[in-house]
Motif scaffolding. Structure first.
Motif, PDB file in Angstrom:
ATOM      1  N   HIS A   1       0.817  -1.218   0.000  1.00  5.41           N
ATOM      2  CA  HIS A   1       0.000   0.000   0.000  1.00  5.41           C
ATOM      3  C   HIS A   1       0.849   1.266   0.000  1.00  5.41           C
ATOM      4  O   HIS A   1       0.379   2.344  -0.381  1.00  5.41           O
ATOM      5  N   SER A   2       2.112   1.139   0.394  1.00  2.00           N
ATOM      6  CA  SER A   2       2.983   2.316   0.449  1.00  2.00           C
ATOM      7  C   SER A   2       3.264   2.890  -0.929  1.00  2.00           C
ATOM      8  O   SER A   2       3.757   4.016  -1.044  1.00  2.00           O
ATOM      9  N   THR A   3       2.966   2.133  -1.990  1.00  2.00           N
ATOM     10  CA  THR A   3       3.171   2.676  -3.337  1.00  2.00           C
ATOM     11  C   THR A   3       2.320   3.924  -3.563  1.00  2.00           C
ATOM     12  O   THR A   3       2.721   4.808  -4.338  1.00  2.00           O
ATOM     13  N   ARG A   4       1.156   4.010  -2.930  1.00  2.00           N
ATOM     14  CA  ARG A   4       0.301   5.197  -3.070  1.00  2.00           C
ATOM     15  C   ARG A   4       1.000   6.433  -2.514  1.00  2.00           C
ATOM     16  O   ARG A   4       1.045   7.483  -3.166  1.00  2.00           O
ATOM     17  N   ALA A   5       1.553   6.320  -1.318  1.00  2.00           N
ATOM     18  CA  ALA A   5       2.256   7.447  -0.709  1.00  2.00           C
ATOM     19  C   ALA A   5       3.522   7.784  -1.481  1.00  2.00           C
ATOM     20  O   ALA A   5       3.851   8.955  -1.688  1.00  2.00           O
ATOM     21  N   ALA A   6       4.247   6.741  -1.905  1.00  2.00           N
ATOM     22  CA  ALA A   6       5.495   6.969  -2.634  1.00  2.00           C
ATOM     23  C   ALA A   6       5.246   7.704  -3.951  1.00  2.00           C
ATOM     24  O   ALA A   6       5.936   8.671  -4.286  1.00  2.00           O
ATOM     25  N   ALA A   7       4.261   7.218  -4.720  1.00  2.00           N
ATOM     26  CA  ALA A   7       3.973   7.831  -6.011  1.00  2.00           C
ATOM     27  C   ALA A   7       3.439   9.252  -5.850  1.00  2.00           C
ATOM     28  O   ALA A   7       3.847  10.175  -6.566  1.00  2.00           O
ATOM     29  N   ALA A   8       2.509   9.439  -4.886  1.00  2.00           N
ATOM     30  CA  ALA A   8       1.918  10.767  -4.684  1.00  2.00           C
ATOM     31  C   ALA A   8       2.948  11.764  -4.173  1.00  2.00           C
ATOM     32  O   ALA A   8       2.973  12.932  -4.592  1.00  2.00           O
ATOM     33  N   SER A   9       3.828  11.327  -3.277  1.00  2.00           N
ATOM     34  CA  SER A   9       4.865  12.210  -2.739  1.00  2.00           C
ATOM     35  C   SER A   9       5.857  12.614  -3.822  1.00  2.00           C
ATOM     36  O   SER A   9       6.302  13.760  -3.888  1.00  2.00           O
ATOM     37  N   LYS A  10       6.193  11.660  -4.680  1.00  2.00           N
ATOM     38  CA  LYS A  10       7.103  11.958  -5.784  1.00  2.00           C
ATOM     39  C   LYS A  10       6.465  12.954  -6.751  1.00  2.00           C
ATOM     40  O   LYS A  10       7.136  13.885  -7.233  1.00  2.00           O
ATOM     41  N   ALA A  11       5.181  12.770  -7.032  1.00  2.20           N
ATOM     42  CA  ALA A  11       4.478  13.694  -7.924  1.00  2.20           C
ATOM     43  C   ALA A  11       4.445  15.101  -7.337  1.00  2.20           C
ATOM     44  O   ALA A  11       4.601  16.098  -8.061  1.00  2.20           O
ATOM     45  N   LYS A  12       4.277  15.204  -6.023  1.00  2.73           N
ATOM     46  CA  LYS A  12       4.266  16.519  -5.367  1.00  2.73           C
ATOM     47  C   LYS A  12       5.623  17.199  -5.499  1.00  2.73           C
ATOM     48  O   LYS A  12       5.705  18.395  -5.798  1.00  2.73           O
ATOM     49  N   ILE A  13       6.691  16.437  -5.299  1.00  4.73           N
ATOM     50  CA  ILE A  13       8.040  16.993  -5.429  1.00  4.73           C
ATOM     51  C   ILE A  13       8.302  17.473  -6.857  1.00  4.73           C
ATOM     52  O   ILE A  13       8.964  18.484  -7.091  1.00  4.73           O
ATOM     53  N   LYS A  14       7.729  16.740  -7.821  1.00  2.00           N
ATOM     54  CA  LYS A  14       7.887  17.105  -9.229  1.00  2.00           C
ATOM     55  C   LYS A  14       6.914  18.206  -9.652  1.00  2.00           C
ATOM     56  O   LYS A  14       6.768  18.480 -10.847  1.00  2.00           O
ATOM     57  N   CYS A  15       6.252  18.839  -8.682  1.00  4.15           N
ATOM     58  CA  CYS A  15       5.352  19.978  -8.904  1.00  4.15           C
ATOM     59  C   CYS A  15       4.117  19.629  -9.716  1.00  4.15           C
ATOM     60  O   CYS A  15       3.570  20.482 -10.439  1.00  4.15           O
ATOM     61  N   VAL A  16       3.665  18.392  -9.630  1.00  2.00           N
ATOM     62  CA  VAL A  16       2.377  18.033 -10.225  1.00  2.00           C
ATOM     63  C   VAL A  16       1.292  18.716  -9.412  1.00  2.00           C
ATOM     64  O   VAL A  16       1.313  18.672  -8.177  1.00  2.00           O
ATOM     65  N   PRO A  17       0.331  19.378 -10.060  1.00  2.00           N
ATOM     66  CA  PRO A  17      -0.724  20.072  -9.315  1.00  2.00           C
ATOM     67  C   PRO A  17      -1.454  19.154  -8.351  1.00  2.00           C
ATOM     68  O   PRO A  17      -1.704  17.989  -8.661  1.00  2.00           O
ATOM     69  N   LEU A  18      -1.776  19.702  -7.182  1.00  3.00           N
ATOM     70  CA  LEU A  18      -2.446  18.914  -6.152  1.00  3.00           C
ATOM     71  C   LEU A  18      -3.762  18.346  -6.665  1.00  3.00           C
ATOM     72  O   LEU A  18      -4.133  17.216  -6.346  1.00  3.00           O
ATOM     73  N   GLU A  19      -4.484  19.116  -7.477  1.00  7.05           N
ATOM     74  CA  GLU A  19      -5.752  18.657  -8.038  1.00  7.05           C
ATOM     75  C   GLU A  19      -5.562  17.404  -8.884  1.00  7.05           C
ATOM     76  O   GLU A  19      -6.366  16.472  -8.830  1.00  7.05           O
ATOM     77  N   THR A  20      -4.467  17.376  -9.641  1.00  7.41           N
ATOM     78  CA  THR A  20      -4.176  16.208 -10.478  1.00  7.41           C
ATOM     79  C   THR A  20      -3.829  15.001  -9.626  1.00  7.41           C
ATOM     80  O   THR A  20      -4.266  13.881  -9.909  1.00  7.41           O
ATOM     81  N   ILE A  21      -3.032  15.212  -8.587  1.00  5.14           N
ATOM     82  CA  ILE A  21      -2.661  14.116  -7.693  1.00  5.14           C
ATOM     83  C   ILE A  21      -3.891  13.510  -7.044  1.00  5.14           C
ATOM     84  O   ILE A  21      -4.066  12.288  -7.011  1.00  5.14           O
ATOM     85  N   MET A  22      -4.783  14.360  -6.544  1.00  8.49           N
ATOM     86  CA  MET A  22      -5.986  13.892  -5.860  1.00  8.49           C
ATOM     87  C   MET A  22      -6.907  13.155  -6.809  1.00  8.49           C
ATOM     88  O   MET A  22      -7.476  12.107  -6.470  1.00  8.49           O
ATOM     89  N   LYS A  23      -7.063  13.660  -8.023  1.00  6.54           N
ATOM     90  CA  LYS A  23      -7.943  13.015  -8.991  1.00  6.54           C
ATOM     91  C   LYS A  23      -7.396  11.666  -9.418  1.00  6.54           C
ATOM     92  O   LYS A  23      -8.134  10.683  -9.529  1.00  6.54           O
ATOM     93  N   THR A  24      -6.092  11.592  -9.636  1.00  5.88           N
ATOM     94  CA  THR A  24      -5.472  10.337 -10.063  1.00  5.88           C
ATOM     95  C   THR A  24      -5.586   9.268  -8.991  1.00  5.88           C
ATOM     96  O   THR A  24      -5.932   8.111  -9.276  1.00  5.88           O
ATOM     97  N   ALA A  25      -5.305   9.641  -7.749  1.00  8.89           N
ATOM     98  CA  ALA A  25      -5.307   8.669  -6.656  1.00  8.89           C
ATOM     99  C   ALA A  25      -6.692   8.417  -6.090  1.00  8.89           C
ATOM    100  O   ALA A  25      -6.886   7.461  -5.329  1.00  8.89           O
ATOM    101  N   GLY A  26      -7.666   9.277  -6.425  1.00 11.73           N
ATOM    102  CA  GLY A  26      -9.026   9.064  -5.956  1.00 11.73           C
ATOM    103  C   GLY A  26      -9.337   9.689  -4.617  1.00 11.73           C
ATOM    104  O   GLY A  26     -10.225   9.217  -3.905  1.00 11.73           O
ATOM    105  N   TRP A  27      -8.631  10.759  -4.257  1.00  7.74           N
ATOM    106  CA  TRP A  27      -8.911  11.447  -2.996  1.00  7.74           C
ATOM    107  C   TRP A  27      -9.815  12.640  -3.260  1.00  7.74           C
ATOM    108  O   TRP A  27      -9.604  13.404  -4.205  1.00  7.74           O
ATOM    109  N   SER A  28     -10.828  12.828  -2.414  1.00 11.42           N
ATOM    110  CA  SER A  28     -11.730  13.970  -2.550  1.00 11.42           C
ATOM    111  C   SER A  28     -11.381  15.079  -1.575  1.00 11.42           C
ATOM    112  O   SER A  28     -11.817  16.217  -1.728  1.00 11.42           O
ATOM    113  N   ASN A  29     -10.559  14.753  -0.571  1.00  9.88           N
ATOM    114  CA  ASN A  29     -10.193  15.709   0.467  1.00  9.88           C
ATOM    115  C   ASN A  29      -8.684  15.869   0.484  1.00  9.88           C
ATOM    116  O   ASN A  29      -7.954  14.900   0.681  1.00  9.88           O
TER     117      ASN A  29
END
Length: 400
Positions: A346-374
């Motif tokens: 399950h840690s792949t979710r945190a790893a991928a999302a954290s890496k995307a944040k560091i790479k300046c992927v917009p938060l909206e895109t990260i949330m939509k891709t991973a399925g988070w509404s909050n």
């Protein structure tokens, strides 16, 4: 342009999407001017494998008493106290069935653990399960706490009791004393995020790059590489990956889209089911999940009898369970040098999302891709600092 070969099991399921592309896997999907040689043997791997009640919210003309043993005679994960409660207020069988379906199987399994503990507690303390008081509930929760239960476990127990136990017309979990008790539990034994830092995705990607070209991989390597690439590129749970179905798949030139036909954890009424998009990666073909997916479909078409994407590695090639998906990913993490005693699949979710944040992927895109509404969910549980191996090496050098 993609070309499709007939696949007798699913040829009738092919659909056209609005852009004219083929929808639903029909067999050997290959790229133009590219041939795929299926000359690898399938790896020989066995991977597949309530209560004294002061006031009831609903009045019932039936005043029968229910013993703890009555609750034990029903099927596992049935939330038997809930069903008994519904029967006592004369809810019809068909209405009971629908109400019981409001809890998902995983939730029922979790709740049933603590309902069983409550039944045993009631018997041990000679408590009439139809005539309980708030002191009994608090003492039960205190016993769980003294047995080592943390905030999360006791919160699950509180939710389980709230499914059928009411005081003054409200679920027991909302009683002021229960709320105050839970605050005390948190202060005494706080519930903290499992990970403070997360592993670097680059470590796993470097390892997966060594499994190339795809034509040289055996089925275990190809399957493990594909499932891990999907987990990292989509930041989805193993539950979601497990539900991927080729009958709900659309193949386009630059992406593969999976529609989810079953409910997942974040499914809620009124909200559209998410689509899982696997894009083509042109910058580094060694890490292209879409290419691995198409190759996997070609290699499994000869013996595929199920529309589930992932099949076991040995005969009779049945669909695998969610646990198998998780184990495969964890095995890849281990081979990549990740400490799997600390980090789960399950840690792949945190790893991928954290890496995307560091790479300046917009938060909206990260949330939509991973399925988070909050966004608070991402910030609290998944946005982690990545372990810096250079800092660790520096410290080790200084201390020599």
């Amino acid at each position: 342009m993609l070309h499709f070969l007939p696949f007798q099991c699913y040829s009738s399921c092919v659909k056209e999407d609005q852009r004219g592309k083929s929808r639903g896997y029909t067999g050997g999907a290959t790229m133009a001017n590219t041939s795929v040689v299926l000359n690898n043997a399938v790896a020989d791997d066995q991977a597949a494998t309530s209560f004294r009640q002061t006031e009831r919210p609903l009045d019932s003309p039936i005043q029968t008493r229910t013993s703890a043993s009555t609750f034990e005679k029903t099927e596992p994960h049935s939330l038997s106290p809930v069903r008994q409660r519904l029967q006592k207020i004369q809810v019809s069988e068909r209405a009971q069935h629908i109400i019981m379906n409001s809890w998902r199987i995983g939730t029922k399994k979790q709740y049933n653990v603590y309902l069983t503990k409550w039944i045993n507690y009631s018997r041990k303390n000679s408590i009439d399960v139809d005539n309980h008081n708030i002191a009994d509930v608090l003492d039960f929760l205190a016993e769980l706490f003294n047995d080592g239960g943390g905030y999360s476990a006791l919160n699950t127990a509180r939710s389980a009791l709230s499914t059928f136990m009411f005081f003054e017309g409200k679920p027991v979990g909302t009683h002021p004393l229960v709320i105050r008790f839970m605050k005390g539990v948190f202060e005494s034994r706080p519930s903290l995020p499992r990970y403070c830092v997360i592993w670097d995705v680059a470590s796993v990607l470097r390892f997966l790059e060594t499994w190339h070209p795809l034509e040289h991989l055996n089925m275990k390597q190809l399957t493990w590489k594909l499932v891990t690439l999907i987990a990292l590129s989509t930041a989805q749970r193993c539950q979601t990956i497990h539900q991927l179905d080729i009958e709900c798949m659309t193949i386009r030139e630059d992406e593969v889209i999976f529609s989810l036909g079953k409910l997942i954890k974040q499914s809620v009424p009124g909200k559209r089911q998410p689509e899982i998009v696997i894009p083509r990666i042109t910058d580094n073909v060694k890490l292209c999940a879409m290419s691995a997916l198409l190759h996997y479909l070609d290699k499994t078409k000869g013996y595929r009898k199920s529309s589930n994407l992932f099949l076991s590695l040995v005969k009779p090639y049945q669909p695998v369970t969610k646990s198998t998906i998780s184990r495969w990913i964890k095995d890849v993490l281990s081979l990549s040098g990740i400490d799997t005693t600390q980090f789960s699949a399950h840690s792949t979710r945190a790893a991928a999302a954290s890496k995307a944040k560091i790479k300046c992927v917009p938060l909206e895109t990260i949330m939509k891709t991973a399925g988070w509404s909050n966004c608070g969910t991402f910030g609290k549980f998944y946005s982690k600092d990545i372990v810096d191996s250079h800092v660790i090496s520096f410290a080790k050098t200084i201390m020599k």
